[in-house]
Design a protein around this motif. Structure first.
Motif, PDB file in Angstrom:
ATOM      1  N   GLY A  85       0.850  -1.181   0.000  1.00 54.73           N
ATOM      2  CA  GLY A  85       0.000   0.000   0.000  1.00 54.73           C
ATOM      3  C   GLY A  85       0.884   1.228   0.000  1.00 54.73           C
ATOM      4  N   PRO A  86       0.671   2.132   0.962  1.00 52.94           N
ATOM      5  CA  PRO A  86       1.554   3.297   1.028  1.00 52.94           C
ATOM      6  C   PRO A  86       2.980   2.877   1.387  1.00 52.94           C
ATOM      7  N   ALA A  87       3.929   3.424   0.670  1.00 49.54           N
ATOM      8  CA  ALA A  87       5.342   3.141   0.895  1.00 49.54           C
ATOM      9  C   ALA A  87       6.086   4.461   1.024  1.00 49.54           C
ATOM     10  N   LEU A  88       7.300   4.408   1.511  1.00 47.48           N
ATOM     11  CA  LEU A  88       8.139   5.595   1.629  1.00 47.48           C
ATOM     12  C   LEU A  88       9.114   5.634   0.456  1.00 47.48           C
ATOM     13  N   HIS A  89       9.151   6.776  -0.222  1.00 53.27           N
ATOM     14  CA  HIS A  89      10.087   6.948  -1.334  1.00 53.27           C
ATOM     15  C   HIS A  89      11.464   7.272  -0.761  1.00 53.27           C
ATOM     16  N   ILE A  90      12.423   6.411  -1.030  1.00 47.34           N
ATOM     17  CA  ILE A  90      13.789   6.590  -0.549  1.00 47.34           C
ATOM     18  C   ILE A  90      14.645   7.088  -1.710  1.00 47.34           C
ATOM     19  N   ARG A  91      15.220   8.261  -1.529  1.00 46.53           N
ATOM     20  CA  ARG A  91      16.108   8.834  -2.546  1.00 46.53           C
ATOM     21  C   ARG A  91      17.320   9.404  -1.821  1.00 46.53           C
ATOM     22  N   ILE A  92      18.491   8.871  -2.135  1.00 45.06           N
ATOM     23  CA  ILE A  92      19.720   9.294  -1.468  1.00 45.06           C
ATOM     24  C   ILE A  92      20.690   9.798  -2.520  1.00 45.06           C
ATOM     25  N   GLY A  93      21.108  11.049  -2.384  1.00 41.23           N
ATOM     26  CA  GLY A  93      22.054  11.635  -3.328  1.00 41.23           C
ATOM     27  C   GLY A  93      21.380  12.071  -4.615  1.00 41.23           C
ATOM     28  N   GLY A  94      22.194  12.463  -5.557  1.00 41.71           N
ATOM     29  CA  GLY A  94      21.668  12.956  -6.826  1.00 41.71           C
ATOM     30  C   GLY A  94      21.285  14.421  -6.736  1.00 41.71           C
ATOM     31  N   SER A  95      21.074  15.022  -7.893  1.00 39.02           N
ATOM     32  CA  SER A  95      20.696  16.435  -7.940  1.00 39.02           C
ATOM     33  C   SER A  95      19.190  16.590  -8.061  1.00 39.02           C
ATOM     34  N   ALA A  96      18.691  17.724  -7.582  1.00 34.83           N
ATOM     35  CA  ALA A  96      17.251  17.979  -7.598  1.00 34.83           C
ATOM     36  C   ALA A  96      16.700  18.062  -9.018  1.00 34.83           C
ATOM     37  N   ASP A  97      17.536  18.510  -9.965  1.00 36.98           N
ATOM     38  CA  ASP A  97      17.060  18.656 -11.341  1.00 36.98           C
ATOM     39  C   ASP A  97      17.148  17.353 -12.140  1.00 36.98           C
ATOM     40  N   GLY A  98      17.666  16.288 -11.502  1.00 36.44           N
ATOM     41  CA  GLY A  98      17.743  15.002 -12.178  1.00 36.44           C
ATOM     42  C   GLY A  98      18.954  14.826 -13.066  1.00 36.44           C
ATOM     43  N   ALA A  99      19.807  15.850 -13.153  1.00 34.31           N
ATOM     44  CA  ALA A  99      20.990  15.741 -14.009  1.00 34.31           C
ATOM     45  C   ALA A  99      21.954  14.682 -13.481  1.00 34.31           C
ATOM     46  N   THR A 100      22.047  14.592 -12.166  1.00 34.60           N
ATOM     47  CA  THR A 100      22.864  13.550 -11.531  1.00 34.60           C
ATOM     48  C   THR A 100      21.940  12.539 -10.878  1.00 34.60           C
ATOM     49  N   PRO A 101      22.013  11.269 -11.270  1.00 37.98           N
ATOM     50  CA  PRO A 101      21.087  10.280 -10.704  1.00 37.98           C
ATOM     51  C   PRO A 101      21.385  10.032  -9.228  1.00 37.98           C
ATOM     52  N   PRO A 102      20.374   9.610  -8.478  1.00 41.85           N
ATOM     53  CA  PRO A 102      20.594   9.323  -7.057  1.00 41.85           C
ATOM     54  C   PRO A 102      21.456   8.083  -6.864  1.00 41.85           C
ATOM     55  N   LEU A 103      22.163   8.065  -5.760  1.00 37.89           N
ATOM     56  CA  LEU A 103      22.958   6.891  -5.409  1.00 37.89           C
ATOM     57  C   LEU A 103      22.042   5.710  -5.079  1.00 37.89           C
ATOM     58  N   VAL A 104      20.957   6.003  -4.359  1.00 34.06           N
ATOM     59  CA  VAL A 104      19.950   4.997  -4.010  1.00 34.06           C
ATOM     60  C   VAL A 104      18.577   5.570  -4.320  1.00 34.06           C
ATOM     61  N   ASP A 105      17.737   4.770  -4.959  1.00 34.77           N
ATOM     62  CA  ASP A 105      16.377   5.184  -5.261  1.00 34.77           C
ATOM     63  C   ASP A 105      15.465   3.967  -5.127  1.00 34.77           C
ATOM     64  N   GLY A 106      14.247   4.195  -4.677  1.00 35.50           N
ATOM     65  CA  GLY A 106      13.292   3.098  -4.527  1.00 35.50           C
ATOM     66  C   GLY A 106      12.323   3.365  -3.397  1.00 35.50           C
TER      67      GLY A 106
END
Length: 199
Positions: free
Chosen positions: A114-135
């Motif tokens: 159901g509801p989950a927590l979006h985990i995003r570690i690192g990366g740039s806010a504009d998406g130019a640099t991808p996050p180190l961890v995402d999911g």
């Protein structure tokens, strides 16, 4: 037919039985403490896959307080984090590096995703640099409590997944891991006592 008078104790017992049948189930609130870390010494023999978009259906950003509250989730401040000994052990280790510590409470976790927590570690806010961890990570409750993790660790154009659903025994620290990424997690009854028998 002879009617026997109903004693007060019998009447009270019947009333309590009817109340137990008709009363709604009491809401339960659980707490999850999580450390996400990377293994710096992971063998390069297990190659990753090209980075792909994580599955984020139903995942709520950690700063979206309104959506979190609507889902019965409250992110706890860092000074209330319960696994500081484990966090410091990883922090001072040469092999492991903690990337995030997170604690939250959740009222009536769903049985299925159901509801989950979006985990995003690192990366740039504009998406130019991808996050180190995402999911995403989620707490589930059917017969037992579970932690459902769906994370991807990206480095040097490769991606390693940590995709696991783990049954959690309350008040025990559990370890989930993949080739590069790991999680330490503990679930407890929010405000519960030692006499609580929920698994």
């Amino acid at each position: 037919m002879i009617r026997m008078p109903m004693t007060r104790s019998v009447a009270l017992a019947l009333s309590l039985a009817l109340f137990a049948v008709s009363a709604p189930a009491r809401a339960e609130t659980y707490r999850m403490d999580v450390i996400i870390f990377v293994d710096l010494w992971a063998s390069g023999s297990e190659a990753g896959t090209p980075p792909g978009a994580p599955q984020l259906k139903g995942a709520i950003d950690l700063d979206d307080v309104a959506k979190l509250r609507a889902a019965g989730i409250e992110i706890l401040p860092e000074d209330q984090f319960a696994l500081m000994d484990q966090y410091n052990h990883l922090r001072y280790s040469k092999q492991f590096k903690p990337l995030m510590r997170l604690a939250w409470t959740q009222k009536d976790p769903p049985q299925e995703r159901g509801p989950a927590l979006h985990i995003r570690i690192g990366g740039s806010a504009d998406g130019a640099t991808p996050p180190l961890v995402d999911g995403s990570i989620a707490m589930l409750l059917s017969r037992y409590l579970h932690l459902d993790a769906d994370l991807a660790y990206q480095q040097d154009g490769q991606s390693w997944a940590l995709d696991e659903r783990r049954k959690m025994r309350r008040d025990e620290v559990h370890h989930l891991d993949s080739a590069r990424l790991g999680i330490l997690a503990q679930v407890s009854k929010a405000g519960g006592g030692a006499d609580d028998t929920t698994p």
